[in-house]
Write a protein that holds these residues in place. Sequence first.
Motif, PDB file in Angstrom:
ATOM      1  N   ALA A  41      28.236 -45.509   8.661  1.00 43.86           N
ATOM      2  CA  ALA A  41      28.783 -44.149   8.737  1.00 43.86           C
ATOM      3  C   ALA A  41      30.297 -44.136   8.878  1.00 43.86           C
ATOM      4  N   THR A  42      30.856 -45.138   9.525  1.00 42.58           N
ATOM      5  CA  THR A  42      32.301 -45.154   9.774  1.00 42.58           C
ATOM      6  C   THR A  42      33.054 -46.084   8.817  1.00 42.58           C
ATOM      7  N   SER A  43      32.412 -46.444   7.717  1.00 46.07           N
ATOM      8  CA  SER A  43      33.026 -47.355   6.746  1.00 46.07           C
ATOM      9  C   SER A  43      33.072 -46.708   5.362  1.00 46.07           C
ATOM     10  N   ASN A  44      33.719 -47.396   4.447  1.00 43.97           N
ATOM     11  CA  ASN A  44      33.723 -46.953   3.048  1.00 43.97           C
ATOM     12  C   ASN A  44      32.769 -47.802   2.206  1.00 43.97           C
ATOM     13  N   LEU A  45      31.711 -48.300   2.854  1.00 46.69           N
ATOM     14  CA  LEU A  45      30.770 -49.177   2.161  1.00 46.69           C
ATOM     15  C   LEU A  45      30.151 -48.507   0.942  1.00 46.69           C
ATOM     16  N   ARG A  46      29.851 -47.223   1.050  1.00 45.46           N
ATOM     17  CA  ARG A  46      29.193 -46.541  -0.073  1.00 45.46           C
ATOM     18  C   ARG A  46      30.006 -46.660  -1.357  1.00 45.46           C
ATOM     19  N   ASP A  47      31.296 -46.386  -1.266  1.00 39.05           N
ATOM     20  CA  ASP A  47      32.133 -46.430  -2.463  1.00 39.05           C
ATOM     21  C   ASP A  47      32.355 -47.866  -2.941  1.00 39.05           C
ATOM     22  N   LEU A  48      32.508 -48.797  -2.000  1.00 37.66           N
ATOM     23  CA  LEU A  48      32.638 -50.209  -2.375  1.00 37.66           C
ATOM     24  C   LEU A  48      31.379 -50.691  -3.081  1.00 37.66           C
ATOM     25  N   LEU A  49      30.231 -50.263  -2.556  1.00 35.81           N
ATOM     26  CA  LEU A  49      28.955 -50.690  -3.126  1.00 35.81           C
ATOM     27  C   LEU A  49      28.788 -50.176  -4.554  1.00 35.81           C
ATOM     28  N   LEU A  50      29.184 -48.937  -4.789  1.00 38.57           N
ATOM     29  CA  LEU A  50      29.076 -48.401  -6.141  1.00 38.57           C
ATOM     30  C   LEU A  50      29.951 -49.184  -7.109  1.00 38.57           C
ATOM     31  N   PHE A  82      24.492 -43.735  -8.181  1.00 31.66           N
ATOM     32  CA  PHE A  82      23.714 -44.943  -7.895  1.00 31.66           C
ATOM     33  C   PHE A  82      22.469 -45.021  -8.785  1.00 31.66           C
ATOM     34  N   LEU A  83      21.775 -43.905  -8.925  1.00 34.10           N
ATOM     35  CA  LEU A  83      20.558 -43.900  -9.735  1.00 34.10           C
ATOM     36  C   LEU A  83      20.874 -44.165 -11.205  1.00 34.10           C
ATOM     37  N   ARG A  84      21.933 -43.562 -11.690  1.00 31.72           N
ATOM     38  CA  ARG A  84      22.318 -43.767 -13.090  1.00 31.72           C
ATOM     39  C   ARG A  84      22.667 -45.230 -13.352  1.00 31.72           C
ATOM     40  N   VAL A  85      23.476 -45.800 -12.475  1.00 35.41           N
ATOM     41  CA  VAL A  85      23.905 -47.190 -12.638  1.00 35.41           C
ATOM     42  C   VAL A  85      22.698 -48.133 -12.578  1.00 35.41           C
ATOM     43  N   ALA A  86      21.800 -47.888 -11.627  1.00 37.87           N
ATOM     44  CA  ALA A  86      20.608 -48.737 -11.513  1.00 37.87           C
ATOM     45  C   ALA A  86      19.726 -48.611 -12.751  1.00 37.87           C
ATOM     46  N   ALA A  87      19.572 -47.391 -13.251  1.00 36.96           N
ATOM     47  CA  ALA A  87      18.742 -47.175 -14.438  1.00 36.96           C
ATOM     48  C   ALA A  87      19.301 -47.903 -15.651  1.00 36.96           C
ATOM     49  N   GLU A  88      20.624 -47.993 -15.746  1.00 35.02           N
ATOM     50  CA  GLU A  88      21.247 -48.678 -16.885  1.00 35.02           C
ATOM     51  C   GLU A  88      20.910 -50.166 -16.916  1.00 35.02           C
ATOM     52  N   ASN A 103      15.607 -56.774 -11.929  1.00 35.69           N
ATOM     53  CA  ASN A 103      14.583 -56.791 -10.887  1.00 35.69           C
ATOM     54  C   ASN A 103      15.063 -56.035  -9.652  1.00 35.69           C
ATOM     55  N   ASN A 104      16.289 -56.308  -9.209  1.00 35.33           N
ATOM     56  CA  ASN A 104      16.818 -55.630  -8.030  1.00 35.33           C
ATOM     57  C   ASN A 104      17.072 -54.153  -8.292  1.00 35.33           C
ATOM     58  N   ALA A 105      17.504 -53.821  -9.511  1.00 31.37           N
ATOM     59  CA  ALA A 105      17.713 -52.412  -9.865  1.00 31.37           C
ATOM     60  C   ALA A 105      16.397 -51.648  -9.818  1.00 31.37           C
ATOM     61  N   CYS A 106      15.366 -52.256 -10.355  1.00 28.66           N
ATOM     62  CA  CYS A 106      14.038 -51.645 -10.364  1.00 28.66           C
ATOM     63  C   CYS A 106      13.565 -51.382  -8.943  1.00 28.66           C
ATOM     64  N   TRP A 107      13.679 -52.404  -8.088  1.00 29.01           N
ATOM     65  CA  TRP A 107      13.247 -52.273  -6.696  1.00 29.01           C
ATOM     66  C   TRP A 107      14.062 -51.201  -5.972  1.00 29.01           C
ATOM     67  N   ALA A 108      15.373 -51.188  -6.190  1.00 27.54           N
ATOM     68  CA  ALA A 108      16.234 -50.214  -5.518  1.00 27.54           C
ATOM     69  C   ALA A 108      15.875 -48.785  -5.909  1.00 27.54           C
ATOM     70  N   ILE A 109      15.578 -48.559  -7.182  1.00 27.82           N
ATOM     71  CA  ILE A 109      15.182 -47.213  -7.635  1.00 27.82           C
ATOM     72  C   ILE A 109      13.908 -46.776  -6.926  1.00 27.82           C
TER      73      ILE A 109
END
Length: 405
Positions: free
Chosen positions: A174-183, A219-225, A240-246
């Motif tokens: 919550a107190t980090s910018n991990l979300r944007d770094l992760l994308l 995130f969903l769009r990138v994983a679907a690609e 495999n990881n994209a499928c699991w994450a979705i």
Amino acid sequence: MINFHLYAVSLVGLSAFATLEEEAAEELTPRLEIILQHLLCAYGKYQRRNMRILYDAIGTLADAVGSELNQPKYLEILMPPLIAKWQQLANADKDLFPLLECFTSIAQALGPGFSQFAEPVFQRCIGIIQIQQLAKVDYATAGVQYDKEFIVCSLDLLSGLAEGLGSSVESLVATSNLRDLLLQCCTDQAADIRQSALALLGDLARVCPKHLYPRITDFLRVAAEQLSITAVKEAVSVANNACWAIGELAVQVHQEVAPIVLTVISSLAHILQNGEGLNKSLLENSAITIGRLAWVCPELVAPHVEHFIQSWCITLCMIRDDYEKEDAFRGLCAIARANPSGTVSSLGYLCKAVASWHEIRSQDFHNEISQVLHGYKQMLGKETWEQGMSTLEPPEVQRLSRFGV
């Protein structure tokens, strides 16, 4: 009895001991204190070039004994020298790689017990990813040479933290910018960065999904690609990881997945129908994710089920009994209710899939399957139903009888 001291102080012995750890697993628990003492004795003797072997042995031990490691007397032996080395190494020092991997295993093993060490580890991983992403485009400003392995190891350790701490990791995220770094990492050109990033995406979806919401569409769009025919051929582990994450996102955000459902279903159906020679994990994750998407968006998936239900059910038969398989079958039941005429021609495959369950512990889930089977029986009539049952093996018929049909 094994002479642990001999193993600990010898490089050859330590390599052999790492193999022993994998084989002995929980049998090591009664001797855990003496093993740790000797490993850390070796820690003081080894030179820099041999530390990787020791870190590997410690990580393998953590994997083997799991939560048994989470006792103060063990942590007092294990953690101080590791933390001292962690603090000593610079962010661009390649000696950090094996230590990051070692910490990943320890975080997973300790679970909530790692919380006392979590914040500085989390913040350093974020810092490493940031500086490496900067180094990739501006070496002079970053002041370090770009090396993607730093990002991969940091993402993997963050996954270990998410898995170990569970929902407690939320305060750190919550107190980090991990979300944007992760994308950013999910769209990286390097396949191994995308692979680790998508694994972390799935882990975060399970423990703190609300922090992904502001960028959930991206995130969903990138994983679907990552599930296109070309992408699967180029990097099956990423797919495999994209499928699991979705699938993990679907059970958390529900209708938010609607925009990518048909694209993903089309890709996963192709994977199941052309699965010969493909990674078994990808096939199983594809079947589970189809089920999860069907569970949350049955109205979107049901009209297309005839195109993939047979290969879907065949793969569901291969999956061990667990909560992921249950999610998939809840999707199968939702599809059967939404489009019974589209599934009835493949009823034999569906019944074989249901019969693949060895034990169903949830009464609610048991009742859901029972209602679907009785609905088919009523729709077909007794004679047609019995003709269908005659195509099954006796053990399959026996397992189906648990549902009163």
